[in-house]
Design an enzyme around this catalytic site. Structure first.
Site, PDB file in Angstrom:
ATOM      1  N   TRP A  91       0.811  -1.216   0.000  1.00 44.30           N
ATOM      2  CA  TRP A  91       0.000   0.000   0.000  1.00 44.30           C
ATOM      3  C   TRP A  91       0.840   1.259   0.000  1.00 44.30           C
ATOM      4  CZ3 TRP A  91      -4.435  -0.055  -2.073  1.00 44.30           C
ATOM      5  CH2 TRP A  91      -5.189  -1.228  -2.047  1.00 44.30           C
ATOM      6  N   ASP A 126      -1.285   6.850   6.299  1.00 42.67           N
ATOM      7  CA  ASP A 126      -2.403   6.085   5.751  1.00 42.67           C
ATOM      8  C   ASP A 126      -2.768   5.062   6.812  1.00 42.67           C
ATOM      9  OD1 ASP A 126      -4.123   4.330   4.545  1.00 42.67           O
ATOM     10  OD2 ASP A 126      -2.809   3.824   2.867  1.00 42.67           O
ATOM     11  N   LYS A 141     -13.043  -0.677   6.560  1.00 45.58           N
ATOM     12  CA  LYS A 141     -12.531  -1.705   7.464  1.00 45.58           C
ATOM     13  C   LYS A 141     -13.046  -1.464   8.886  1.00 45.58           C
ATOM     14  CE  LYS A 141      -8.641  -1.613   4.393  1.00 45.58           C
ATOM     15  NZ  LYS A 141      -8.948  -2.713   3.479  1.00 45.58           N
TER      16      LYS A 141
HETATM   17  N1  PMP Z   1      -4.408   1.916   2.006  1.00 44.93           N
HETATM   18  C1  PMP Z   1      -4.495   0.765   2.663  1.00 44.93           C
HETATM   19  C2  PMP Z   1      -3.554   0.513   3.796  1.00 44.93           C
HETATM   20  C3  PMP Z   1      -5.465  -0.176   2.327  1.00 44.93           C
HETATM   21  O1  PMP Z   1      -5.554  -1.329   2.993  1.00 44.93           O
HETATM   22  C4  PMP Z   1      -6.347   0.117   1.260  1.00 44.93           C
HETATM   23  C5  PMP Z   1      -7.449  -0.834   0.852  1.00 44.93           C
HETATM   24  N2  PMP Z   1      -7.315  -2.125   1.186  1.00 44.93           N
HETATM   25  C6  PMP Z   1      -6.195   1.318   0.583  1.00 44.93           C
HETATM   26  C7  PMP Z   1      -5.216   2.211   0.982  1.00 44.93           C
HETATM   27  C8  PMP Z   1      -7.083   1.675  -0.583  1.00 44.93           C
HETATM   28  O2  PMP Z   1      -8.331   1.978  -0.101  1.00 44.93           O
HETATM   29  P1  PMP Z   1      -9.563   2.283  -1.070  1.00 44.93           P
HETATM   30  O3  PMP Z   1      -9.885   0.977  -1.731  1.00 44.93           O
HETATM   31  O4  PMP Z   1     -10.608   2.761  -0.140  1.00 44.93           O
HETATM   32  O5  PMP Z   1      -9.139   3.303  -2.035  1.00 44.93           O
END
Ligand code: PMP
Length: 362
Positions: free
Chosen positions: A103, A173, A197
């Site tokens: 991520w 994040d 989440k």
């Molecule tokens: N950052 C992290 C740490 C994530 O786990 C996720 C989604 N699993 C995201 C960003 C992306 O999130 P979104 O799908 O809401 O754009």
């Protein structure tokens, strides 16, 4: 409700049953208005109250200081990967990224678009099995910001020590562990998270940002992507994702009723201990590749002695009423994601299943 299964999906994922039931009970005719909340004008009184209570819940539960804005945005966490460099990367300064897994790499892929992009720490050579210590992080002298993913959902690592970046804004994040532990706002200038989440349904992005950062952000960017636009309009510049915000409000009501962040943190300790104990007591049969000091309480990853056994484990677990355990397609193995609404009984039942599966297959 006995027909609910234990859902270990990484997100979207288990939400609190009382929040789902509350939504169900008031859905068709919200507070006697004769319409659901998603059929009401977003400028009307009923939705206005939901919007403000959702923000107030975030502020009180996370102890957000008054000099921070709370923005509710479309686009999940991913839009923030783009918005951060657009708003906050300054000409002639570096944009510092810490690479700790899938991520943070995705966030950095957007950071790369600015000339000052710089990786200040990574352990890709160790396959991202640990988080940096606070002392490992040295921002560049002229950095616009430092970006850190504080819980890597796929790799299963979670920050234990937040770096002290001095005058350089630290952006985290926190998508996969927000609301499960306090946020150190003395060290962090911006927190963002996709809601799906620990907060509610997908599509909604929560941004908690120091007002001074909003004020000094770049203004020569599209209005919709500008933090100032949303801060000035109370996250009502356009029609907000009303259903997601409504569900977040109900989810946060449940968090409040269950001890707030302190209560959520205690539950995370209990759940994660059950699974890590099951791994550690297996004498290597279940193998968690993550450094013990970086183990995530939200996303626990492990391998079995062979891929065939992993397939069998997941098939039998599914049969036994545990869903969402397949590791991310990029890494394989098994992953149990246990966010705030996962009951401790779910973790206990999975730990027992793990012990039984090992007994029958080793
Ligand atoms: N950052 C992290 C740490 C994530 O786990 C996720 C989604 N699993 C995201 C960003 C992306 O999130 P979104 O799908 O809401 O754009």
């Amino acid at each position: 409700m006995s027909d609910r299964i234990f859902n270990f999906a990484a997100g979207p994922c288990t939400l609190p049953l009382p929040a789902l039931e509350k939504a169900q009970s008031e859905f068709v005719n919200y507070q006697g208005l004769g319409t659901s909340i998603i059929e009401q004008s977003h400028r009307g009184k009923a939705y206005d109250a939901v919007h403000n209570e959702a923000i107030a819940n975030l502020r009180s539960l996370l102890n957000v200081p008054e000099d921070f804005d709370i923005l509710l945005l479309h686009g999940g966490a991913t839009l923030q990967f783009v918005s951060i460099p657009m708003n906050l990367a300054k000409e002639g300064q570096s944009a510092d990224y810490i690479l700790t897994g899938a991520w943070s790499k995705k966030a950095a892929a957007e950071g790369k678009r600015v000339p000052g992009y710089k990786v200040i720490w990574t352990n890709e050579d160790e396959k991202f099995t640990r988080m940096p210590l606070a002392a490992d992080i040295k921002p560049s002298d002229n950095a616009s910001y430092v970006h850190l993913c504080s819980n890597e959902t796929i790799g299963g690592i979670e920050v234990q020590e937040y770096p002290d970046c001095g005058n350089v804004p630290l952006i985290i994040d926190a998508s996969s562990h927000i609301m499960s532990q306090p946020i150190p706002f003395d060290k962090v200038s911006m927190v963002y998270a996709g809601a799906q989440k620990n907060l509610g349904p997908a599509g909604l992005g929560v941004v908690i940002i120091k007002k001074s950062l909003v004020e000094s952000a770049n203004m020569d960017i599209p209005a919709f992507l500008s933090y100032k636009t949303h801060a000035d309009n109370g996250s009502m510049y356009n029609t907000p994702p009303v259903f997601s915000i409504y569900m977040m409000k109900l989810t946060l009501d449940w968090v409040k009723e269950n001890g707030g962040v302190t209560g959520m943190s205690a539950l995370a300790d209990q759940r994660s201990k059950l699974i890590y104990d099951a791994i550690d007591s297996s004498e290597g049969w279940y193998n968690c590749p993550v450094d013990k000091n970086s183990r995530s309480r939200m996303n626990i990853v492990w391998r079995l002695p062979s891929e065939d056994l992993e397939k069998k484990f997941i098939a039998e677990a599914t049969e036994a009423g545990f869903s969402g355990l397949k590791g991310h397609r990029s890494v394989g193995g098994v992953r149990a994601s246990m966010y705030n609404a996962m009951p401790v009984e779910g973790a206990a039942a999975l730990a027992k299943f793990m012990a039984d599966f090992k007994k029958n297959n080793s």
